[in-house]
Design a protein around this motif. Structure first.
Motif, short mmCIF file in Angstrom:
data_model
loop_
_atom_site.label_atom_id
_atom_site.label_comp_id
_atom_site.label_asym_id
_atom_site.label_seq_id
_atom_site.Cartn_x
_atom_site.Cartn_y
_atom_site.Cartn_z
N PHE A 27 1.34 -1.39 0.23
CA PHE A 27 0.17 -0.30 -0.09
C PHE A 27 0.87 1.48 -0.10
CE2 PHE A 27 -2.49 3.30 2.52
CZ PHE A 27 -3.47 3.53 2.09
N LEU A 28 1.73 1.40 0.65
CA LEU A 28 2.57 2.12 0.63
C LEU A 28 3.16 2.79 -0.40
CD1 LEU A 28 4.54 1.53 4.26
CD2 LEU A 28 1.90 3.63 3.67
N ARG A 29 4.14 1.09 -0.75
CA ARG A 29 5.13 2.12 -1.55
C ARG A 29 4.28 1.79 -3.39
NH1 ARG A 29 9.94 0.01 -2.23
NH2 ARG A 29 9.48 -0.90 -4.40
N ASP A 30 3.31 1.02 -3.61
CA ASP A 30 2.46 1.05 -5.18
C ASP A 30 1.43 2.33 -4.72
OD1 ASP A 30 4.03 -1.37 -4.93
OD2 ASP A 30 2.70 -2.73 -5.04
N GLN A 31 0.98 2.19 -3.82
CA GLN A 31 -0.16 2.87 -3.65
C GLN A 31 -0.31 4.32 -3.77
OE1 GLN A 31 -3.75 0.54 -3.13
NE2 GLN A 31 -4.89 2.19 -3.55
N LEU A 32 0.37 4.69 -2.22
CA LEU A 32 0.81 5.89 -1.96
C LEU A 32 2.36 6.21 -2.62
CD1 LEU A 32 -0.06 5.84 1.48
CD2 LEU A 32 -1.50 6.71 -0.39
N ARG A 33 2.94 5.47 -3.71
CA ARG A 33 4.24 6.09 -4.34
C ARG A 33 5.72 6.24 -2.85
NH1 ARG A 33 5.59 3.11 -6.96
NH2 ARG A 33 6.48 4.34 -8.25
N LEU A 34 5.28 5.41 -1.72
CA LEU A 34 6.40 6.14 -0.80
C LEU A 34 7.22 4.78 -1.09
CD1 LEU A 34 4.09 7.34 2.26
CD2 LEU A 34 5.68 8.85 0.87
N THR A 35 8.74 4.59 -1.77
CA THR A 35 9.25 3.88 -2.25
C THR A 35 10.14 3.69 -1.43
OG1 THR A 35 9.91 5.14 -4.03
CG2 THR A 35 8.78 3.64 -4.43
N GLY A 36 10.21 4.67 -0.24
CA GLY A 36 11.83 4.38 0.94
C GLY A 36 11.72 3.35 1.72
N ASP B 42 11.28 -0.20 -6.93
CA ASP B 42 10.41 1.17 -6.54
C ASP B 42 9.99 2.11 -8.77
OD1 ASP B 42 11.54 1.14 -4.54
OD2 ASP B 42 13.56 2.21 -4.96
N ILE B 43 10.35 1.55 -9.64
CA ILE B 43 9.73 1.69 -11.23
C ILE B 43 8.73 1.46 -11.10
CG2 ILE B 43 10.83 2.01 -13.48
CD1 ILE B 43 13.46 1.04 -12.29
N GLN B 44 8.10 1.97 -11.92
CA GLN B 44 6.53 2.44 -12.29
C GLN B 44 6.32 2.93 -13.30
OE1 GLN B 44 3.85 1.66 -8.48
NE2 GLN B 44 2.37 3.32 -9.09
N LEU B 45 5.86 2.36 -14.00
CA LEU B 45 5.66 2.88 -15.62
C LEU B 45 4.16 3.15 -15.86
CD1 LEU B 45 9.22 1.45 -17.64
CD2 LEU B 45 8.33 3.96 -16.03
N PRO B 46 4.36 4.10 -16.66
CA PRO B 46 2.73 3.90 -16.70
C PRO B 46 2.63 2.48 -17.32
CG PRO B 46 3.61 6.27 -18.06
CD PRO B 46 4.56 5.27 -16.82
#
Lengths: 161, 796
Positions: A27-36, B42-46
């Protein structure tokens, strides 16, 4: 099955649609883009996914996002405040507590929690605090020094030593 | 020059850092401590899709059928691909780095548990996993070959029946040294000690697993692959050869990598699957393996069963070493080593000693286990070689009842013998072994430790002191001898100084945490006097760096580091000519002082490198024959490997009641020649020491009789935490490499290579009262207990 979840993340209220089975780390990484916050093992052994939930370090790969509903979540992205690094962050740079950087966010979140309840930990206390986490690069000694550095910096700042 | 490494104090001040070599905080850390590192996942592309791989649940079976109908009808699934589909595309098999072939997806048989059988591409990572459950594979299970000792038995099932005419599980034979001369020495020797020594299968287990994002743009035919690669250029070339895509249309980008240790050298089937998936779907596709996939299917390390023999005189002069090795290479020979070296650099098993003769012979076999073979910070099998010789020397010390350090010092190659040609054909470049050994003794307080041990033994306490001395062979390598699949092991480097005197250096090697953005800036800074903060280091992008073979085998500093120093000198030479024009004197009348040229005898007449850079791009004439601009590119072909060395002393306490081993202290003296950034070197050593303790006491990839991998999660494959390792005591000596431009040697794997025998020697030393001469890794309590039970209790 989709559901709605609301929580505070790094001080901001978020409300999102999720699948019920969504792990907090995803949820944090993929949805909120908090990839730390990272993912490393599935079995709660490595601790790269450690974040805070209501002030306590938790392994976010073993927490459902739904379980964080109504709670306060804090991630590595929140350590720096108004452009000022947390002493833990400074310590990890100063003492070479970072190599590949993958375990670093989780290590720092645990270390921050340790210093909040024990401002002057011994070598042994630091090792115990991070013993649920794995670093493959540093051999831990420089991580211990990094936490000690932060403790000393905070003590100096507060006039404790 | 020998010092204990200092503990840092004071706040960060990057303005006070040296222009060149010296302790300097890392330039990459500001992003890592903010959680702003950028790793593959961490890479997420459209429009990006997610790929998951179905793996074999059994070690050896014929595939009867694969039914993908149900998976295809999953609403979020975009594609399901099997081995049969890949056969149609000619992509079912790919070459390994050892010129064997490996199945991308199994077509005929599965040959190890965890082998890739099919893949699913879906809209999200959970759905991709769900759909794997919907694929129905029927297996006709075959008996597996698990015990390497039985792999060549006449009735052993043949694993590699995909190879034409293959009727057994033989992989290759290899030998080195002079067999007749060695046997002659053994026949006449006063003392011969033989020991069977196993180096178990282990796994590098970087904290970030392997994965990639493949993005194929069909309109311009461009493939971009973000991937966990330690060798982006080699990968690009191999992808071109495998896929048929033209190499200039392939861009491989290795972003930040969460640890490699050799695990990210090979090309894994998952990468190829992701590329195929992007070609098929026209979308970017991400594949990230999970931890079990990483442990069960990607490159393992070691797995050598060695019979070692050492011949000596009664007064302790070592004469010869010989060994016979049985090597388990798994189901496909996936060893990543220079092609002429199927056993890697195992040939340095003669260690740090001046011998009369040496001989090694090896038989490698296929088994129903994961392929790989050389990963885990081992410098191409130097780990196994050093473990063998350092255990043998200790066994000899045990038999002769002499101090293991005295025995080593008596037999060391002496400083005046360098360059030293070993009996197996390696030329050690430089060394001063006794100095390093004596420093380690001093730092560890060796004599006091022995006194303390004697006292403890009288009380029935088990304290052990383990010593090892290693010589590493790193920096592959000279093109005349070394290549990976035909690609010479030279490395390019490009340096561009911009008009304002800032610079960018592009290197072909690839950091996985070693701090290249810092070290390479410092190497260049030392040569051209531009502050490291003003030098950007670019690595990990094949479109933006010159060709080279990447980072493994501790080759970054020996090869790319040399390239960086030489390209900076090339730029400085040009700068000198431009400076001569600016100062209106001849080139010979100029003197370089880090950062500027001045006229000999008149330091007031000078120009800085920044002045020169602006002139190089600016208006006005340049000296005749000089083109504008201030940049250069070179390709460095090393003339030899570099041979770092070190002396390690480990102290352990063994609980006589539980057989639990506790590492009390560890002293490591390393000599890696010229030291570029002592802080980073110390970090490399610490990490390697931890690997050593881990392999000696904890880590092993084990299998049951059916070929099930018993170490498929971090609950079963034990990695050390902060509680299992001591604080490390480090020291150093400096013996520069004579052929490296700045005298530096590699250091990334020294401690991984050198520390396992120190730990094992310490445990065996602790068990001396039980008459134990050898015990195999990992020395878990049960193994140590077994070793203790084989012999009478000590007198108290």
């Amino acid at each position: 099955m989709s559901m709605q979840v609301s929580m505070t993340v790094n001080g901001e209220q978020v409300t999102e649609e999720i699948e019920g089975r969504t792990l907090l780390v995803h949820f944090l990484r993929d949805q909120l883009r908090l990839t730390g916050t990272h993912w490393g093992c599935d079995t709660s052994n490595c601790g790269t996914c450690v974040v805070w939930m209501d002030g306590e370090p938790v392994k976010s790969c073993t927490v459902l996002a739904a379980m964080a509903g109504g709670r306060e979540v804090r991630t590595v992205e929140d350590l720096e405040q108004d452009g000022v690094l947390d002493p833990i962050q400074q310590g990890f740079m100063e003492c070479h507590g970072v190599q590949c950087g993958f375990c670093t966010p989780g290590m720092m979140m645990t270390a921050r929690a340790l210093l909040d309840r024990n401002p002057d930990p011994t070598d042994r206390e630091i090792r115990e605090a991070i013993s649920g986490q794995i670093c493959r690069c540093t051999g831990y000694a420089t991580i211990v020094r990094s936490v000690q550095w932060a403790a000393a910096a905070e003590a100096a700042f507060e006039g404790r030593s | 020059m020998t010092t204990l490494d200092d503990r840092p104090l004071g706040f960060i001040n990057n303005d006070e850092k040296p222009v060149g070599h010296g302790r300097m905080l890392r330039k990459e850390d500001p992003r890592f401590i903010r959680g702003k590192g950028k790793y593959v996942d961490d890479i997420q592309l459209p429009g990006m899709l997610h790929l998951a791989i179905l793996r074999s649940p059994v070690a050896h079976a014929r595939i009867v059928s694969v039914d993908t109908m149900a998976a295809m009808s999953h609403p979020k699934v975009k594609a399901v691909v099997t081995g049969a589909d890949l056969v149609e595309k000619g992509l079912a098999w790919m070459p390994t780095l050892s010129n064997d072939v490996q199945a991308v997806l199994a077509t005929d048989k599965v040959r190890f548990q965890g082998q890739e059988v099919a893949f699913v591409v879906a809209e999200d990572r959970y759905s991709a996993r769900d759909a794997l459950e919907l694929i129905d594979v029927e297996y006709d299970v075959l008996p597996p070959v698990v015990d390497v000792r039985k792999a060549l038995a006449a009735d052993a099932p043949v694993i590699r029946d995909d190879l034409d005419g293959k009727t057994d599980n033989h992989c290759f034979d290899w030998q080195t040294g002079d067999e007749a001369a060695t046997n002659a020495v053994f026949d006449k020797a006063e003392v011969v000690v033989t020991e069977d020594i196993v180096y178990p299968r282990v796994h590098p287990a970087p904290l970030e697993t392997c994965g990639c994002v493949a993005d194929y743009e069909s309109v311009d035919g461009q493939l971009t692959l973000w991937t966990t690669s330690q060798a982006p250029h080699a990968h690009r070339t191999i992808y071109a050869l495998v896929s048929g895509l033209p190499e200039h249309k392939i861009r491989v980008i290795a972003p930040d990598i969460g640890g490699g240790f050799g695990n990210k050298v090979p090309i894994y089937p998952g990468y190829v699957c992701a590329i195929v998936a992007s070609l098929v779907t026209g979308k970017p596709v991400k594949w990230m393996e999970d931890r079990s996939e990483n442990l069960t299917s990607t490159s393992f390390a070691r797995d050598y069963i060695m019979r070692g023999e050492i011949a000596a005189t009664r007064d302790g002069k070592i004469l010869a070493i010989r060994t016979n090795v049985l090597a388990d290479h798994g189901a496909f020979n996936g060893v990543a080593a220079p092609l002429k070296y199927p056993a890697g650099f195992f040939g340095v098993f003669t260690g740090s000693y001046d011998l009369e003769a040496a001989f090694a012979k090896m038989t490698a076999v296929y088994t129903n286990k994961a392929p790989g073979g050389v990963a885990y910070a081992c410098s191409f099998r130097v780990t196994e070689a050093v473990y063998l010789v350092e255990r043998l020397v200790n066994c000899l010390a045990y038999e002769l009842d002499v101090d293991p350090i005295e025995l080593r010092i008596k037999n060391f190659i002496r400083p005046e013998q360098f360059p030293y040609a070993t009996k197996t054909g390696w030329v050690y470049d430089s060394g001063n072994y006794e100095a390093a050994m004596r420093l380690a003794m001093e730092l560890a307080g060796y004599d006091e430790l022995r006194t303390q041990q004697a006292e403890k033994r009288l009380k029935g306490e088990l304290m052990g002191i383990g010593v090892s001395f290693f010589t590493e062979a790193v920096g592959a390598g000279p093109r005349k001898d070394m290549d990976i699949l035909g690609l010479g092991m030279a490395d390019g480097c490009e340096l561009r100084v911009h008009p304002t005197g800032k610079a960018v250096v592009r290197v072909s090697c690839m950091s996985q945490g070693q701090g290249h953005e810092t070290t390479f800036a410092q190497i260049v800074a030392e040569e051209i006097g531009i502050a490291p903060a003003d030098i950007q280091v670019v690595n990990g992008d094949t479109d933006n760096t010159p060709f080279g073979l990447g980072t493994y085998g501790s080759r970054s500093t020996p090869v790319s580091g040399a390239a960086a120093a030489l390209v900076a000198r090339k730029v400085r030479d040009k700068a000198q000519i431009i400076a001569s024009g600016m100062l209106e004197v001849s080139v010979a009348d100029l003197e370089w002082q880090k950062g500027s040229f001045h006229v000999k005898g008149d330091p007031s007449k000078s120009v800085t490198i920044q002045d020169i850079a602006m002139k190089a791009y600016g208006a006005g004439d340049l000296p005749e024959g000089i083109e504008g601009g201030l940049e250069a590119q070179i390709c460095y072909n090393p003339e030899n490997l570099t041979y770092p060395f070190g002396a390690y002393i480990c102290v352990v306490d063994v609980d006589p009641g539980t057989a639990q081993v506790k590492v009390r202290s560890f002293t490591a003296v390393d000599d890696c020649g010229t030291r570029i950034n002592p802080m980073i070197i110390e970090g490399q050593v610490h990490g390697g020491l931890t690997d050593g303790v881990a392999m000696a006491l904890m880590e092993m990839i084990a299998f049951d009789e059916a070929g099930n991998c018993l170490s498929s999660s971090l609950m079963d494959y034990l990695l050390p935490t902060a509680l299992e390792v001591p604080d490390w005591q480090t020291g150093h000596t400096v013996t520069p490499s004579p052929h490296h431009p700045i005298g530096a040697k590699g250091v990334g794997e020294s401690a991984t290579v050198g520390s396992p025998p120190a730990v094992v020697n310490a445990v065996v030393d602790a068990l001396k009262p039980y008459g134990v001469r050898h015990a195999d890794m990992p020395l878990t309590p049960s193994r140590v207990w077994d070793a203790m039970q084989g012999h009478p209790r000590p007198p108290v």
